[in-house]
Structures are given as C-alpha cells and as structure tokens.
Write a protein that holds these residues in place. Structure first.
Motif, short mmCIF file in Angstrom:
data_model
loop_
_atom_site.label_atom_id
_atom_site.label_comp_id
_atom_site.label_asym_id
_atom_site.label_seq_id
_atom_site.Cartn_x
_atom_site.Cartn_y
_atom_site.Cartn_z
N PHE A 1 0.99 -1.28 -0.12
CA PHE A 1 0.00 -0.02 0.03
C PHE A 1 0.70 1.41 0.12
CE2 PHE A 1 -2.95 -3.13 2.07
CZ PHE A 1 -4.20 -3.01 1.02
N GLY A 2 2.29 1.16 -0.23
CA GLY A 2 2.96 2.31 -0.19
C GLY A 2 3.28 3.21 1.03
N LEU B 1 -6.98 2.96 1.27
CA LEU B 1 -5.66 2.54 0.86
C LEU B 1 -5.41 1.99 -0.29
CD1 LEU B 1 -5.04 0.53 4.35
CD2 LEU B 1 -3.90 2.56 3.45
N ALA B 2 -6.62 1.62 -0.89
CA ALA B 2 -6.69 0.66 -2.29
C ALA B 2 -6.35 1.90 -3.33
CB ALA B 2 -7.98 0.44 -2.61
N LYS B 3 -6.34 2.96 -3.08
CA LYS B 3 -6.20 4.19 -3.86
C LYS B 3 -4.46 4.43 -4.16
CE LYS B 3 -10.14 6.99 -2.82
NZ LYS B 3 -10.66 8.14 -1.94
N ASN B 4 -3.66 3.83 -3.13
CA ASN B 4 -2.40 3.97 -3.03
C ASN B 4 -1.74 2.73 -3.39
OD1 ASN B 4 -2.29 6.69 -2.11
ND2 ASN B 4 -2.17 5.98 -0.06
N ALA B 5 -2.38 1.78 -3.91
CA ALA B 5 -2.05 0.20 -4.28
C ALA B 5 -1.90 0.41 -5.69
CB ALA B 5 -3.05 -0.60 -3.80
N PRO B 6 -1.23 -0.71 -6.23
CA PRO B 6 -1.11 -0.63 -7.65
C PRO B 6 -2.27 -0.77 -8.59
CG PRO B 6 0.52 -2.21 -6.48
CD PRO B 6 -0.57 -1.73 -5.65
N ASN B 7 -2.15 -0.21 -9.77
CA ASN B 7 -3.51 -0.03 -10.51
C ASN B 7 -4.17 -1.14 -10.71
OD1 ASN B 7 -2.79 2.81 -10.73
ND2 ASN B 7 -1.38 2.19 -12.75
N ILE C 1 -10.84 -5.04 -4.67
CA ILE C 1 -11.38 -4.61 -3.33
C ILE C 1 -13.12 -4.41 -3.54
CG2 ILE C 1 -11.65 -3.29 -1.39
CD1 ILE C 1 -9.49 -5.14 -0.94
N ASP C 2 -13.37 -3.80 -4.44
CA ASP C 2 -14.63 -3.27 -4.61
C ASP C 2 -15.60 -4.58 -4.79
OD1 ASP C 2 -14.52 -0.68 -4.22
OD2 ASP C 2 -14.04 -0.30 -6.47
N SER C 3 -15.26 -5.50 -5.91
CA SER C 3 -15.92 -6.82 -6.39
C SER C 3 -15.70 -8.02 -5.15
CB SER C 3 -15.34 -7.28 -7.57
OG SER C 3 -13.94 -7.82 -7.27
N MET C 4 -14.74 -7.98 -4.33
CA MET C 4 -14.60 -8.87 -3.10
C MET C 4 -14.77 -10.25 -3.64
SD MET C 4 -14.23 -7.66 0.08
CE MET C 4 -14.06 -5.95 0.78
N LYS C 5 -13.90 -10.40 -4.88
CA LYS C 5 -14.12 -11.99 -5.49
C LYS C 5 -12.75 -12.46 -5.18
CE LYS C 5 -17.12 -10.84 -9.28
NZ LYS C 5 -17.42 -10.77 -10.68
N GLU C 6 -12.64 -13.70 -5.23
CA GLU C 6 -11.55 -14.36 -4.59
C GLU C 6 -10.75 -15.09 -6.12
OE1 GLU C 6 -10.87 -16.68 -0.82
OE2 GLU C 6 -13.12 -16.75 -1.28
N GLY C 7 -9.57 -15.25 -6.19
CA GLY C 7 -9.03 -15.88 -7.36
C GLY C 7 -7.95 -14.97 -8.02
N LEU C 8 -7.25 -15.30 -9.16
CA LEU C 8 -6.26 -14.54 -9.68
C LEU C 8 -6.99 -13.18 -10.40
CD1 LEU C 8 -4.70 -17.36 -11.99
CD2 LEU C 8 -4.04 -16.38 -9.95
N PHE C 9 -5.99 -12.24 -10.46
CA PHE C 9 -6.42 -10.75 -10.92
C PHE C 9 -4.99 -10.15 -11.39
CE2 PHE C 9 -5.41 -10.18 -6.44
CZ PHE C 9 -4.79 -8.90 -6.38
N THR C 10 -4.96 -9.52 -12.03
CA THR C 10 -3.77 -8.74 -12.65
C THR C 10 -3.68 -7.26 -11.96
OG1 THR C 10 -4.75 -7.87 -14.59
CG2 THR C 10 -3.64 -9.89 -14.64
N LEU C 11 -2.25 -6.66 -11.84
CA LEU C 11 -1.95 -5.29 -11.31
C LEU C 11 -0.94 -4.68 -12.28
CD1 LEU C 11 -1.74 -5.86 -7.45
CD2 LEU C 11 -3.69 -5.05 -8.77
N THR C 12 -0.92 -3.59 -12.46
CA THR C 12 0.16 -3.09 -13.37
C THR C 12 0.60 -1.96 -12.41
OG1 THR C 12 -1.20 -3.18 -15.14
CG2 THR C 12 0.47 -1.71 -15.36
N PRO C 13 1.91 -2.08 -11.65
CA PRO C 13 2.59 -1.24 -10.79
C PRO C 13 3.09 -0.28 -11.85
CG PRO C 13 3.19 -3.52 -10.24
CD PRO C 13 2.19 -3.47 -11.52
#
Length: 432
Positions: free
Chosen positions: A147-148, A161-167, A173-185
């Motif tokens: 979270f920087g 805190l999610a606003k300071n996390a990677p894109n 967090i909004d969807s509250m789903k489990e599993g794989l997801f992608t981020l773009t730091p």
C-alpha cells in the motif's frame, strides 16, 4: 449493609454467648449489676476467643481474595503464602498450582504470538485483517509495502488504502472476489496476483482476513518448465533423426565418390550444411533447457563491463564501482544477449547504454537503446521461448535472459522509452 462471612460468624458467637448468659437473669442470685458485668465479660471473652480461633479463617479468606484479584488483573506470577494444614491451606495450595499452570499457558501463548507475528511479518505474502466496516486492524510488512506506506496502516480504511495500491487493486476490493487478478505497478510490467479471504469472529465481532500472493514468478516458472519439457522432447527426436541422416549422407558420399555429377555433390553439400545448422539449432535449445544452477561468487562490476566493451559498443558510467554476487558466466551471457538485441534494434551504437545501481540490497541493471521499440503485443510475448520477430531468430535470447534472472531469484522487465527505444530492466537480489 451486607455483612461479611467473618462478621456474621462473630455475630453468631456473640448471639450464642448472649443466649447462654440470659439464664443468669432468671436463675442467678447475683445482683443485677453483677449479672450485667458477668454477661459483658462473657461476651467480650467469647469475642476474643472467636477472633483467636478464627484468625486462620480470616487469613485464608484474605489470601484467597488477594489471589482472585491478581487473576482478575491477569497477574499469574504471585503465589499465596498461606501454608497451614487446614481447608484454606489446601485451597491456597490448589490455587498456587492453578496459577502456575495458567502462568505456563500464558507464557506458551505469548511465545506462540511471537512466533505467529514473526511468521506473518516476514511472509512475502500480503496479509491484512479488516473489521466488517473495512477498517484495518492488522497488517504485515508486505502489506505496508504493497500500500506504499512506511508506517503502520492500522485504523485506516481499506478503500482509502486501495487508492495508493498498484493500479487495478481498487476494482478487486470493490468486487470482493477471490482468485487470480492482474495489477500494473507504475513503470513495471503487468503482474499476476491471487487473492483469498476468510471470515471469522474476533472478540465477538466479524472480521475478514485477506491474503494476496504474487503469482507472476510462479506462473512464469511453470510456463518455462512446460517449454523446457517441449524442448527436451523436440531435441531428443531431432537428435535421433539427425544421427542416422548424417551417417547416410556420409555413406552416400563414399558410394558416389568419383562421380562427376555436380548436382549430386551440391545435394549432399546442401543436406550436410542444413544438418549442421539444425544441430547447432538443437544445441542452442538444449542450452536453454539445461541451464545449470548459478555458481554465485563476488565479482567487480567495472572489469566485466570493460571486457564486454571490447566486443560490443555501448556507454556506461566508469565511476560506478561495486561488487555483485552473481554467476559471472551467466550474467555475462545475459548482458551479451541484451547488447546483441540492442545492436539489432536499429539504434545508433553510441546511444546504447548500460546503467548499474544498487538500491535496498538489490542490484539493478538497465540496458537501453534508441531503436524502433516494441509493440505492446511484442512486449508481452518477448520473454516466451520460440517467440521472435526476426526472420532468422531462434526466440531464445530474451527467454534465456529470463531463465538466468529467475535462477538468481530476480526478475526482468521490458519497457518502451519515450522518444523511441527499449529499456530492459534486470533486478537481482544480493544473494549473501
């Protein structure tokens, strides 16, 4: 007013003594004043005797009361000193044994908490706990880095805190789903993560534990393992075929020796040349599939660059003097592959550069050029074995670089430069 048990015992003794003295008023020949005096004396004597005989009772009660107050305050280090051989003595002894057991259990729980905290804080996975309103009540070091934040983030809202996390994390967090997801730091290649969560009650309040795990390297490792298996199978089949073909060509040359047909000679020469090329091709893939474990040793950075500059033209900062702990043969091969790609990119040779820096116990190598750059699709596939945009390319150069980087527990990323060109960034941890 409610009387204590000891006061009620004193009162019972006085009432019994008073009842016993009542007969003096009816059957005694003493005067009234003498009767009252005798009654008072009996009452006082009874009280003194009761106090004497109930002193142990009073000490036992006070000891047990003090002990229970200590337990109420969570203090288990104090034992009761009441040692008499009576009922209270046995109760106090049982109390001391209970407190000793509680003290051991408290110490054991404390050690477990220390161990759990050590494990969670040193875990590379991102761990954080929120209440039902999304307020963080616990986080580990990896979560704070994610979270920087350099300080504690407990008490903050996960949505803030999610606003300071990677894109891309705010959508997760909004969807509250489990599993794989992608981020773009920022300024990094796309990363694959896995999120899991668990709900449980803490102090009778619902909480959610989030666990985020970086899966990019694991998926990449599995992908490379699959490619290596394919390469080994292909190499094995090709070698099984090339051997007999080469032997047949040699036999054919012997049988046609003395023939003046130039076409037949050209056919044999062409087949022999293609066999040699194919053998070199297979050997190159075999080198990728059987990359040995790196032999880590301390080397000086400047002499390595100076040696490379004798064969490849590039610029570098000659004032940077550092010691890196790597496999010198593999890292030299990595730099040769990157410099070769840079020279084949169409860049001016004087604009090809190698930048080296050490930050936070990491060695960072950046090889940059001013060539044509890469399309987004090429950037995402450039590190995959067999993938090449060159007509004569084997698709192993960058794949071998990634394999070498992974063997050193580092990572490699490609990024287009503003104004044209590509920067290949290699991050290697200090393995000492």
């Amino acid at each position: 007013m409610r009387l204590s048990m000891l006061s009620r015992l004193y009162l019972v003794v006085l009432l019994i003594a008073l009842c016993a003295c009542a007969t003096l008023f009816w059957f005694s020949s003493l005067t009234l004043n003498m009767t009252i005096l005798v009654t008072l004396s009996i009452l006082i004597g009874s009280f003194i005797l009761a106090r004497f005989f109930l002193s142990d009772f009073r000490s036992g009660i006070e000891a047990l009361e003090l002990g229970m107050l200590n337990i109420k305050d969570g203090e288990f280090s104090t034992s009761l000193s009441y040692q008499k051989e009576d009922e209270f003595g046995r109760l106090c002894s049982l109390y001391n044994e209970t407190v000793e057991q509680l003290r051991k259990e408290k110490h054991w729980l404390y050690q477990r908490e220390l161990l759990l905290d050590k494990v969670t804080q040193s875990s590379p996975d991102v761990l954080f706990l929120t209440d039902n309103e999304g307020i963080l009540v616990f986080s580990n070091i990896a979560a704070r880095d994610f979270f920087g934040s350099s300080a504690g983030i407990e008490g903050a809202s996960i949505y803030d805190l999610a606003k300071n996390a990677p894109n891309g994390f705010d959508d997760v967090i909004d969807s509250m789903k489990e599993g794989l997801f992608t981020l773009t730091p920022n300024e990094q290649e796309q990363q694959t993560w896995h999120i899991s969560k668990g709900s449980f009650s803490l102090n009778n309040h619902p909480h959610i534990l989030f666990i985020l795990k970086q899966m990019t390297r694991e998926l990449s490792r599995q992908e490379v393992a699959v490619w290596k298996k394919v390469i080994r199978v292909i190499s094995h089949e090709l070698n099984n075929s090339l051997g007999p073909i080469s032997s047949m060509i040699h036999s054919g040359k012997i049988l046609t020796k003395g023939s003046e047909d130039e076409r037949l000679s050209r056919v044999f020469s062409t087949i022999d040349e293609r066999i040699k090329h194919l053998s070199e091709f297979v050997q190159g893939y075999g080198k990728f599939a059987k990359l040995p474990e790196p032999k880590i040793q301390a080397i000086d950075w400047q002499p390595m660059l100076t040696q490379l500059s004798a064969h490849w033209q590039f610029t570098f900062d000659t004032s940077v003097s550092a010691t890196v702990h790597v496999d010198p043969v593999q890292i030299e091969q990595l730099l040769i592959n990157l410099l070769k790609n840079a020279h084949e990119s169409g860049s001016d040779r004087e604009k090809i550069s190698i930048l080296f820096k050490q930050i936070n116990r990491q060695s960072i190598i950046e090889v940059s050029d001013r060539g044509q750059g890469m399309a987004d699709g090429v950037l995402s596939s450039a590190l995959i074995p067999f993938y090449s945009t060159k007509s004569s390319g084997s698709g192993l150069g960058l794949a071998l670089c990634r394999e070498i980087t992974d063997a050193h527990h580092g990572h490699i990323a490609l990024q287009n430069r503003e104004g044209g060109g590509v920067t290949v960034r290699v991050v290697l941890p200090n393995l000492v």
